[in-house]
Write an enzyme that holds these catalytic residues in place. Structure first.
Site, short mmCIF file in Angstrom:
data_model
loop_
_atom_site.label_atom_id
_atom_site.label_comp_id
_atom_site.label_asym_id
_atom_site.label_seq_id
_atom_site.Cartn_x
_atom_site.Cartn_y
_atom_site.Cartn_z
CB VAL A 44 24.91 -40.07 26.25
CG1 VAL A 44 25.48 -41.26 27.00
CG2 VAL A 44 25.90 -39.56 25.22
CB CYS A 45 20.18 -43.35 27.41
SG CYS A 45 18.90 -43.62 28.64
#
Lengths: 538, 442, 181
Positions: C108-109
């Site tokens: 997840v960014c």
């Protein structure tokens, strides 16, 4: 991209062993260390501590000078003498035990006193890189200091007495290329970009970029665009807080808006705004660097000039001829929000110019070498590149001769007099230590060395100090506390105090050997009672 | 070698211990007994036998200390030998604690170092309680926080007052390259590790999207391989081991491919190792200085011969030599050391958890709203009740009708209570009234 | 001046502790207890604690009720380490999702999960951050580049792709498991 997979470099045993320090001073620093030969006079606890921190990182060689036989109290203060060795030569055992630490290091010893060597073979010291002394009496110190001053070999004098430690470095001239500053400002040249940089900037039009590109333009480009606009409207770069604030507002107004007219989150613009403070001024060669470049040694090269000065002169010539009065470009670009392509292309513009500048300085260096009749390989292109990369932080230190402190005709007591007026100043320790040296000359022992002599020694030490202060034209010490405290120590050496100074003295030695980081200038005092330290120039 | 020899051997130390001076602590009494105390009675624990640890052992042994325990879980590696001077080539692979202890015991007769080749977490309260002073030379924040928490948990409070005999001072040193710090921590009295946690810089991290799509630095390429490519390709069917050259080689090759692909310069094998192992540069001299400073402080505390460092010293010898001492401040709301357990009187041993909740909500000095309660029962964390989280509430609801004793709580047990009315989780100590102690014994 | 211990006395071994042999909760433990007790979840989010005694390991379930991902059910795993809150928890998306800021491995960014984490932030901050990702996927700094490009160029196609993925099916060459509620 069809590039063959690179073979992983096999690491040698040596690079693996020294890995943690190679990250600090690099392979070239390590090479300098491995080529150095230091001399230690007196293998006291302090002395072996200093050598320990030089042998471990792999100094080339050491020589110990010490005529003493090991006594019981040596065992209690010196880790590098074992308890079996009482009665043997201190120089011999210390050399043996220290050599066990690192098989890469060579070591030898002379079991004669420094006085004998100074009298019989004054040339003995000619080939050392650095000479270090501990517990050296005044008379020998003065002679040694003069000899090394003339030879231009750094001398580090160390003492550890009770809770107090003292270090004085003597160097005629010491030059540093890699000062390792904590914060380096980027060298961007936005006020007057070189041609390829200007072309690069001109090839980008912020208004025409789609949103994705707009949010990924390096801040350096943004900053340049708005600075250019500012200069065209105002004639010069913003100078004060107010003008810089206006430039910031201008940049902020360039942030794109969303459909509700709210500014979009554009990190690159935020970075540009942040950089206004440090990166929009007129380019200026730091005054400390100008001082070096205008130094006599730089202007008037001789056949004997050190490489540092020859490259410095080449840089000066470069500035005045090809470099439009700027230092060679550093070429480093800090990391910033940007996509890969835009960042790398900008980085390459700076890299290429830096390489071209260094190349020009290199050509001038070769020219200068020829002029002064030195072989053109006396300085390598690598040396020149290193110098150019660090040109804005180069540093020179000129010291004073220790012997001058002992001669009433040459001593400069102004710093002492001034410092002694401040009750907080640690200069008082210097004064008391000098008094103790005088005491040793007169009574051949440390004040308080013998349990039944503490009280009378206090009186005698006070007299020694008064004499000195009179010579210097200073008033008497405000308090006797320090005299009492030093008589309590009675010349004792506390290992943790010695170990503290030992580490620092080793580091100063490494600074001299590697020409990296600035050494102390020139006197250092540590007080383990309060854990404070101070540096003075005497 | 008799006491005469010892007498002469320690003549340096004896001068400062058997004579008084103007800078001594007022309670310092010059006496030959002090040296004897150091060598025979004063028990020290040195945590870590690495760069600082080796120096600490040497310094402490030569400052007269004779009873030293040493704990370290690591084994000796080649890259240690540029500073960890108690180890030799032939010792590679052996326990740091064991080799270091043997070395000191041989070199300095009369000094007894007892090694513990294990994690600090493997030892219990009884082990740590035996020491007068704990000295830590660690490179891990987690380990520092753990020993800090342990020493704080050994504090005794009576009616909210700290019993000073339960304080075990901690001297902590740390180095990075040419910089370092030394500090004195009196748990419960002065700033602790947790009070000053923000002094430790966070580990450098890069945005995932940068690593994945817009790499600019060689570090970005290495992180990509480490964080994304390794878990995906799992080349050796195991997590990354920074000490396995095969692993480092694989990461080097892959990150180099990526750097070439994006025209990024400056990727070296050394850099790959540094990023993957999070290597902190280290050199003998800085370790020597910081360990010496720590040892001086141990000596001062143990002998009262002068006042302690108050309480933090930083060193930087890049530009001349710079030291600075200052008083790090104790945090009023420190999660670790401000926790003076509050006593809660329990009048009836059959008191149920829901009754305890009611007390917490109704007591005038508490008036909690939605307390969540956990406890440490038989060395395990146990969530007793937490109303605010549905899935926990469901699973802990049945505890409400259980008595505290049934839940494993005893007289003197501590419970942790989190509530919106207090900024931190509060530690409370259950005090069963006397009539119920026999039930406590059951 | 504080006199810490009487020098002339040795410490006794094995002295029995006054408060039993229990171990005190670590600072990380105390902090996470507070964080969990104060969780103030939006109505679209829920948590699952497989072991209620272990507050360091749990799952967050997000069921967006608006936006592209309305009707989906997305599971995130949280692992809180002993260095919390000095270091952020490790968060992974366990549901395969077609999203510009979440890749197909579940990375997840989200800035506060890495470079912008600060100890003052809480589990709640992360929950809100994750929820926001479903309402406003950000194509500027993508992790799934293909999805980001589609979102940027054609929101309608992106919307269709999201629905396709959530129903279970191929988007491009990748097969997504069904994740509708």
């Amino acid at each position: 991209m069809a590039s063959p997979s690179p073979k992983s470099p096999e690491q040698s045993e040596r690079t693996r062993k020294y890995d943690r320090q190679l990250r600090l001073w690099g392979d070239h620093g390590q090479a300098a260390l491995e080529g150095a030969h230091v001399c230690l006079i007196n293998a006291t606890g302090l002395g072996t501590e200093i050598l320990k921190s030089l042998v471990l990182p792999g100094i080339g060689a050491f020589t110990i000078i010490d005529s003493k036989k090991i006594s019981d109290d040596d065992i209690g203060a010196n880790f590098f003498l074992d308890s079996e060795s009482v009665g043997k030569s201190r120089a011999e055992i210390a050399t043996q035990v220290l050599l066990e630490l690192n098989s890469d290091v060579r070591g030898d010893y002379v079991d004669e006193g420094p006085e004998q060597i100074l009298s019989n073979s004054p040339d003995f010291f000619n080939n050392f890189t650095v000479v270090i002394t501990t517990a050296l009496p005044e008379k020998s110190l003065i002679r040694l200091s003069k000899i090394l001053w003339d030879l231009d070999i750094p001398l580090i004098v160390c003492r550890s007495l009770g809770f107090i430690a003292y270090m004085r470095v003597q160097t005629r001239e010491h030059t540093v290329i890699e000062t390792h500053p904590d914060n380096e400002t980027p060298d961007l040249r936005l006020d007057n970009p070189f041609e390829t940089l200007k072309n690069h900037f001109d090839s980008i039009n912020l208004d025409e970029l789609d949103l994705k590109d707009h949010t990924h333009v390096p801040y350096v480009v943004i900053l340049y665009k708005y600075l250019e606009k500012w200069i065209s409207e105002n004639g010069d770069v913003p100078k004060n807080y107010k003008e810089k604030q206006q430039l910031r507002d201008m940049i902020r107004s360039g942030i794109r808006k969303d459909e509700h007219n709210n500014p979009i989150d554009e990190e690159n613009f935020e970075e540009a705004i942040k950089a206004v403070n440090t990166s929009v001024g007129r380019y200026e060669v730091p005054p400390s660097v100008m001082e070096v470049l205008n130094d006599d040694c730089c202007i008037n090269l001789t056949a004997k000039s050190k490489p540092f000065w020859i490259i410095a002169k080449a840089v000066k010539d470069f500035m005045e001829n090809d470099g439009s009065n700027s230092l060679p470009l550093k070429g480093a670009v800090p990391d910033m929000t940007a996509d890969t392509e835009k960042y790398i292309s900008l980085q390459q513009v700076y890299h290429k110019q830096a390489a071209a500048d260094a190349e020009a300085v290199w050509r001038r260096t070769v020219h200068l070498l020829r002029q002064i009749g030195r072989p053109s390989d006396a300085i390598t292109e690598k040396d020149v590149k290193l110098f150019c990369r660090h040109a804005s932080n180069i540093y020179i230190q000129r010291g004073s001769c220790i012997a001058d402190e002992y001669d009433p005709k040459t001593v400069d007591a102004s710093e002492m007099t001034q410092s002694l007026e401040n009750p907080e100043s640690m200069m008082v320790y210097y004064v008391v230590l000098r008094g103790i040296e005088k005491f040793q000359v007169e009574y051949n022992s440390y004040p308080g060395e013998f349990d039944d002599h503490v009280e009378p020694d206090i009186v005698k030490l006070k007299a020694c100090i008064s004499k000195l202060l009179m010579e210097w034209g200073c008033g008497p010490l405000a308090k006797d506390d320090y005299v009492h405290e030093f008589c309590r120590y009675g010349g004792s050496e506390l290992h943790s105090v010695s170990a503290f100074l030992g580490g620092l003295a080793a580091q100063e030695t490494i600074k001299f050997i590697t020409n990296q980081c600035k050494p102390i200038h020139n006197t250092f005092i540590y007080d383990a009672v309060t854990s404070n330290s101070a540096s003075f120039f005497i | 070698m008799g006491s005469d020899y010892a007498h002469r051997k320690w003549c340096h130390l004896r001068k400062v211990l058997e004579r008084s001076g103007p800078f001594c602590r007022p309670d310092f009494e010059p006496s030959p007994n002090t040296l004897q105390f150091l060598s025979e009675n004063c028990k020290l624990l040195v945590i870590g036998a690495g760069g600082l640890g080796c120096e600490l052992l040497k310094d402490l042994a030569l400052m007269g200390f004779g009873q030293i325990h040493l704990i370290d879980m690591d084994t000796i590696e080649l890259s240690n030998l540029n500073r960890q001077f108690l180890f030799r080539q032939k010792d590679i692979g052996a326990s740091k604690a064991e080799i270091a202890a043997k070395f000191i015991n041989t070199r300095i007769p009369g000094c007894h170092v007892i090694p513990h080749f294990c994690k600090i977490q493997d030892k219990d309260e009884a082990f740590y309680r035996q020491f007068h002073i704990v000295i830590s030379g660690l490179d891990s924040i987690v380990a520092r926080r753990w020993i800090n928490g342990m020493l704080i948990s050994l504090l005794n409070y009576e009616d909210g007052e700290l019993d000073q005999s339960s304080v075990i001072p901690m001297i902590d040193g740390g180095t990075e390259g040419f910089k370092g710090n030394a500090r004195v921590i009196l748990p419960g009295l002065t700033a602790c590790i947790e009070c000053t946690l923000d002094l430790y810089p966070p580990q450098v991290t890069y945005p995932l999207c940068t690593i994945a799509n817009t790499p600019r630095l060689p570090e970005h390429c290495i992180e990509y391989v480490k964080v994304m490519q390794w878990p995906k390709e799992n080349p050796f069917d195991c997590p990354i081991d920074g000490d396995d050259p095969q692993h480092i080689n694989w990461i080097y090759e892959k990150s180099n491919e990526r750097a070439v692909q994006f025209s990024i310069q400056g990727l070296t094998y050394r850099l790959v190792q540094g990023v993957v192992k999070n290597i902190i540069p280290a050199v003998a001299s800085t370790n020597a200085v910081i360990a010496a400073s720590c040892s001086t402080e141990v000596f001062k505390l143990a002998t009262s011969c002068c006042s302690s460092l108050n309480n933090y010293m930083v060193l930087n010898d890049l530009d001349g030599i710079y030291t600075y001492t200052y008083e790090a401040e104790k945090k009023e709301d420190c999660l670790a050391c401000s926790q003076i357990p509050r006593e809660i009187q329990i009048s009836n041993s059959t008191l149920k958890l829901k009754d305890l909740l009611a007390i917490l909500c109704e007591r005038v000095d508490l008036q909690m709203k939605n307390p969540g309660i956990t406890a440490n029962v038989n060395g395990k964390n146990k969530t007793l009740y937490m109303q605010t989280v549905a899935s926990i509430e469901e699973k802990t609801r049945e505890n409400l009708n259980r008595s505290l004793v049934e839940l494993g709580l005893r007289n003197g047990s501590e419970i942790m209570v989190a509530d919106s009315t207090t900024p931190n989780t509060v530690v409370m100590k259950l005090k069963f009234s006397t009539s119920t102690t026999d039930i406590d014994m059951l | 001046m504080i006199k810490l211990f009487s020098l002339k006395q040795a410490k006794k071994d094995g002295e029995s502790p006054r408060t039993g042999t229990q171990k005190k909760a670590s600072a990380a433990q105390l902090r996470i207890t507070k964080d969990i007790n104060e969780l103030n979840l939006p109505k679209t989010c829920g948590t699952e604690f497989p072991d209620p005694d272990d507050l360091l390991t749990f799952k967050l379930i997000i069921c967006p009720d608006e936006g592209f991902y309305k009707g989906g059910r997305f599971v995130f795993s949280f692992k809180v380490g002993p260095n919390y809150p000095h270091e952020p928890p490790k968060v992974k998306c366990e549901t395969q999702v077609y999203h510009p800021n979440i890749d197909l491995e579940g990375n997840v960014c989200l800035n506060i999960l890495r470079e912008d984490w600060k100890p003052v932030l809480t589990i709640n901050s992360i929950v809100y951050g994750l929820q926001y990702l479903f309402l406003e996927p950000n194509p500027e700094d993508p992790l799934n580049k293909d999805a980001a490009e589609v979102l940027q160029n054609n929101r309608r196609v992106f919307e269709q792709n999201v629905v396709k993925a959530m129903r279970g099916g191929y988007v491009g060459s990748f097969y997504f498991e069904r994740c509708l509620k």
